[in-house]
Design an enzyme around this catalytic site. Structure first.
Site, PDB file in Angstrom:
ATOM      1  NE  ARG A 155       2.921   2.330  -1.333  1.00 47.08           N
ATOM      2  CZ  ARG A 155       3.749   1.305  -1.544  1.00 47.08           C
ATOM      3  NH1 ARG A 155       4.072   0.507  -0.561  1.00 47.08           N
ATOM      4  NH2 ARG A 155       4.233   1.085  -2.748  1.00 47.08           N
ATOM      5  CG  ASP A 170       7.293  -1.342  -2.329  1.00 47.08           C
ATOM      6  OD1 ASP A 170       7.882  -1.146  -3.403  1.00 47.08           O
ATOM      7  OD2 ASP A 170       6.092  -1.071  -2.147  1.00 47.08           O
TER       8      ASP A 170
END
Ligand code: SAM
Length: 241
Positions: A155, A170
Site C-alpha cells: 500500500r 495514516d
C-alpha cells in the site's frame, strides 16, 4: 514492488493477491509477488522437508538443505541488493518504518516463512537473513506474517492507493508519525451523535488544525511512546507542540 515468498503453502496467498487494493495493484503490474514452493525442493519421492529435532523434544524442524536451495532460487529472481527476511517471533519488530524501507528496496525482497518448530539453525547461519517478527506472539506458520508485511508494503507503493497522499496521513506515517485523527462520514447526525461542527464548516485551515490537535491528543493518550524523541525521527514533536 517485487517480493518472492518461500513457503510450504503458496495457496494460502491467492485470495489476498486477487482481491481489493492489492489485487488491483497486482493486475496493474505495480506489485509482483511470486513463490518458491519449499515442498518441491524436498527429499525423495515424498518431498520431505522436515525431520525430528536433534536432542529430542516436540515438533519437527525444517531441514537446512531445502530451505537454503529455495531461498537461493528466490534470490536468483531479484537483483544483487535483494533483502532476505526470515519470519520469526525472535526478530526485529516489523513496523511502519520497516515497511517504508521495504517499499523502496531497489531489488525487492524475499520472505522466508517457517513452519513447525522453525528452521535448522545452520540454514540461518548460511543465509544470514534479516530476522523479522510481526509481534510478541507465536503463529503456527510464517505465511500470516508474510501477508501482513506484503500488505503493509504494497500500500506504500506509489499508485497503489487511490489517493497518493492517504498513506502519509495514516498512523505512524508522515514526518511526525502520530496516530491518525478520527474520521466521519454521512449522516452528519446519527443516533444522537454529531459530527464535530468544524468538519462541516468548509474552513480548510480550521479543519487541518483540528485534525492535528486530534492526532496529538490521541497519540498522547494512547501511545505516548511515539512522542518521545528518537534520534532518527524526522520532525519529532513534543507533547506540548
Ligand atoms: N519455535 C519458534 C519460537 O518459539 O521461536 C516458533 C515457531 S512457529 C510455531 C512456526 C513459524 O511461524 C516460525 O518459524 C515463523 O516463521 C512463524 N512465526 C510465528 N510467530 C511469528 C511472529 N510473531 N512473527 C513472524 N513469524 C512468526
Amino acid at each position: 514492488m517485487h517480493a518472492t515468498v518461500v513457503t510450504l503453502f503458496p495457496g494460502l496467498f491467492a485470495p489476498w493477491l486477487t482481491s481489493s487494493v492489492v489485487g488491483r495493484a497486482v493486475v496493474g503490474g505495480l506489485v509482483t509477488v511470486d513463490f518458491v514452493d519449499l515442498r518441491e525442493l524436498g527429499e525423495g519421492r515424498h518431498r520431505v522437508v522436515d525431520d525430528r529435532p536433534f536432542g529430542g523434544g516436540p515438533g519437527m524442524v525444517l531441514m537446512a538443505e531445502p530451505v537454503v536451495q529455495a531461498v537461493e532460487q528466490a534470490r536468483g529472481r531479484h537483483g544483487p541488493a535483494v533483502r532476505t527476511l526470515l519470519l520469526t517471533p525472535q526478530g526485529r519488530r516489523f513496523d511502519q518504518r520497516f515497511a517504508e524501507e521495504l517499499a523502496t528496496a531497489p531489488d525487492g525482497f524475499v520472505l522466508l516463512a517457517g513452519r513447525y518448530e522453525g528452521i535448522d539453525e545452520r540454514a540461518i547461519e548460511v543465509l544470514q537473513p534479516e530476522e523479522v517478527s510481526i509481534g510478541d506472539f507465536v503463529l503456527s506458520g510464517g505465511e500470516a506474517a508474510a501477508l501482513v508485511i506484503l500488505d503493509a508494503v504494497a500500500r506504500l507503493v506509489p499508485g497503489v492507493l487511490g489517493h497518493e497522499d492517504s498513506a502519509t496521513e495514516d498512523s505512524f506515517s508522515g514526518p511526525e508519525r502520530l496516530l491518525d485523527h478520527p474520521h466521519y462520514t454521512r449522516p452528519a447526525s446519527w443516533r444522537g451523535h454529531e459530527v464535530p461542527p468544524v468538519l462541516l464548516g468548509g474552513d480548510h485551515g480550521a479543519i487541518a488544525a483540528w485534525r492535528r490537535e486530534q492526532r496529538l491528543a490521541r497519540t498522547r493518550a494512547r501511545r505516548p511512546d511515539l512522542l518521545e524523541p528518537r534520534g532518527d525521527k524526522e520532525g519529532a514533536c513534543s507533547p506540548e507542540s
